[in-house]
Design an enzyme around this catalytic site. Structure first.
Site, mmCIF file in Angstrom:
data_model
loop_
_atom_site.group_PDB
_atom_site.id
_atom_site.type_symbol
_atom_site.label_atom_id
_atom_site.label_comp_id
_atom_site.label_asym_id
_atom_site.label_seq_id
_atom_site.Cartn_x
_atom_site.Cartn_y
_atom_site.Cartn_z
ATOM 1 C CE LYS A 117 2.354 -17.513 -2.503
ATOM 2 N NZ LYS A 117 1.644 -18.696 -2.551
ATOM 3 C CG ASP A 125 -8.204 -4.830 1.445
ATOM 4 O OD1 ASP A 125 -9.054 -4.579 2.012
ATOM 5 O OD2 ASP A 125 -8.015 -4.904 0.296
ATOM 6 C CG ASP A 184 -13.601 -7.104 1.599
ATOM 7 O OD1 ASP A 184 -13.380 -6.368 2.446
ATOM 8 O OD2 ASP A 184 -14.120 -6.780 0.318
ATOM 9 C CG ASP A 234 -1.666 -20.106 -1.307
ATOM 10 O OD1 ASP A 234 -1.061 -20.178 -0.103
ATOM 11 O OD2 ASP A 234 -0.720 -20.695 -2.455
ATOM 12 C CE1 TYR A 238 -3.454 -2.675 0.747
ATOM 13 C CE2 TYR A 238 -4.618 -0.711 1.302
ATOM 14 C CZ TYR A 238 -4.566 -2.025 0.807
ATOM 15 O OH TYR A 238 -5.965 -2.668 0.531
HETATM 16 C C1 IPM Z 1 -10.727 -1.292 3.385
HETATM 17 C C2 IPM Z 1 -10.778 -0.938 2.052
HETATM 18 C C3 IPM Z 1 -9.638 0.184 1.925
HETATM 19 C C4 IPM Z 1 -8.390 -0.499 1.852
HETATM 20 C C5 IPM Z 1 -9.456 0.874 0.598
HETATM 21 C C6 IPM Z 1 -10.941 1.923 0.439
HETATM 22 C C7 IPM Z 1 -8.594 2.085 0.320
HETATM 23 O O1 IPM Z 1 -10.792 -1.697 1.176
HETATM 24 O O2 IPM Z 1 -10.648 -0.474 4.256
HETATM 25 O O3 IPM Z 1 -10.481 -2.499 3.478
HETATM 26 O O4 IPM Z 1 -7.865 -1.200 0.688
HETATM 27 O O5 IPM Z 1 -7.867 -0.594 2.913
HETATM 28 MG MG MG Z 2 -11.087 -3.654 1.868
#
Ligand code: IPM
Ligand code: MG
Length: 353
Positions: free
Chosen positions: A188, A244, A248, A220, A138
């Protein structure tokens, strides 16, 4: 106690409005919290030409905690990268050194059958993902696209210092110690040198926490195991990008990404609190977004930054009760179940408070 309120873009302002009703009710009951709002993300760009204006950053820096909605909108996607809404949240994390991102994935019993996975796979899940937020690909340099069209090269750099890895490992171990004492470090290392360092530091820190069992998993495999048998995990610690992605994925175990709050803490416990979902431009302005992740983020703020455990329990309890009563926004409703609006969900939580 002073908090900065940054609603942001898309569904951010809609769900923040519901969280603020909850906060107002707590203040009427004697909770001593002052608040001040500011624009952030695309909304700030439209008003001031920058997604993280100096005044917004200053407000966040001077507050004891930040309650954040979400940023991002298709309208701003064509802007130069430094002016895109996402830059605001990345800038806040970096400038305020909110390095430790706590993303709990808990399955409310009422929602065990809202997941796309079979209920027995997810029922009772209580997982904490700890994501590093200030390093990795990042922020790594060099980065960018160079060269002539037809022969361009895109570069990003996975970058971690020992100190960055060590401090997030300590958060991981301390968190595991307060839970079921199992920490799984994600890397990884079979391919990436930076991730070998990640694993080496994890192993180096481990002896300071003899009561915590440390294991390692390649990312993975971790992505696969999360779907196969998520209850094998207690606490996972991962770098910025893997965290990240995995968070999700983990959100879907709980039924909806609209349910998950998060805390991003600095070394002193000051934090930024936000739902893990984004600004959801596809449903923005329609009054159908789920406000629970935002309300639960407020609960996390009371718990983690202010140590107001009873007040936090009250917020979490009101959410639980609302779910038990059967209220469902579209994202958590089963086929045929009746669906409520953002404000109806907020009102029900307020009543249950
Ligand atoms: C999160 C989001 C952010 C990230 C984006 C919006 C920059 O996906 O907070 O998980 O990638 O960190
Ligand atoms: Mg995210």
């Amino acid at each position: 106690m002073k908090i900065a309120i940054l609603p942001g873009d898309g569904i951010g302002p809609e769900i923040m409005a519901e969280a603020l009703k909850v906060l107002d009710a707590l203040r009427r009951d004697g909770l001593k919290i002052e608040m001040e709002s500011a624009l952030v993300g695309g909304a700030a760009y439209d008003a001031y030409g920058h997604p993280l204006p100096a005044a917004t950053l200053k407000l966040a820096e001077q507050a004891d905690a930040v309650l954040f909605g979400s940023v991002g909108s298709p309208r701003h996607d064509a802007l130069p990268r430094e002016h895109r809404p996402e830059k605001a949240i990345l800038g806040l994390r970096k400038e305020c050194d909110f390095f430790a991102n706590l993303r709990p994935a808990t399955v409310f019993p009422e929602l065990a059958d809202a997941s796309t996975l079979r209920a027995e796979v997810v029922a009772g899940l209580d997982l904490m993902i700890i994501r590093e937020l200030t390093g990795d690909i990042y922020f790594g340099e060099p980065r960018g696209v160079s060269g002539e069209k037809g022969a361009r090269i895109g570069v990003n750099t996975m970058h971690y210092t020992e100190a960055q890895i060590r401090r997030i490992m300590h958060v991981g171990f301390r968190t595991a110690r307060q839970r079921n004492k199992r920490l799984c470090s994600i890397d990884k290392m079979n391919v990436l040198e930076a991730m070998q360092l990640w694993r080496d530091i994890a192993i180096e820190v481990a002896p300071e926490y003899p009561d915590v069992e440390l294991s390692h998993m390649l990312v993975d495999n971790a992505a696969m195991q999360l779907i196969r048998n998520p209850k094998q995990f207690d606490v996972m610690v991962a770098g910025n990008m893997f965290g990240d992605i995995l968070s999700d994925e983990a959100s879907m175990l709980t039924g909806s990404i609209g349910m998950l709050p998060s805390a991003s803490l600095d070394t002193n416990g000051k934090g930024l609190y936000e739902p893990i979902h984004g600004s959801a431009p596809d449903i923005a302005g329609r009054g159908i977004a789920n406000p629970l992740a935002q309300i639960l983020s407020l609960g996390m703020m009371l718990r983690y930054t202010f140590n107001l455990v009873e007040w936090a329990d009250r917020v979490d309890g009101a959410v639980k009760k609302t779910l038990a009563q059967g209220l469902r926004t579209a994202d958590i409703a089963k086929a045929g179940e009746s669906v409520c609006s953002t404000s109806a969900m907020g009102a029900a939580v307020l009543k249950n408070l």
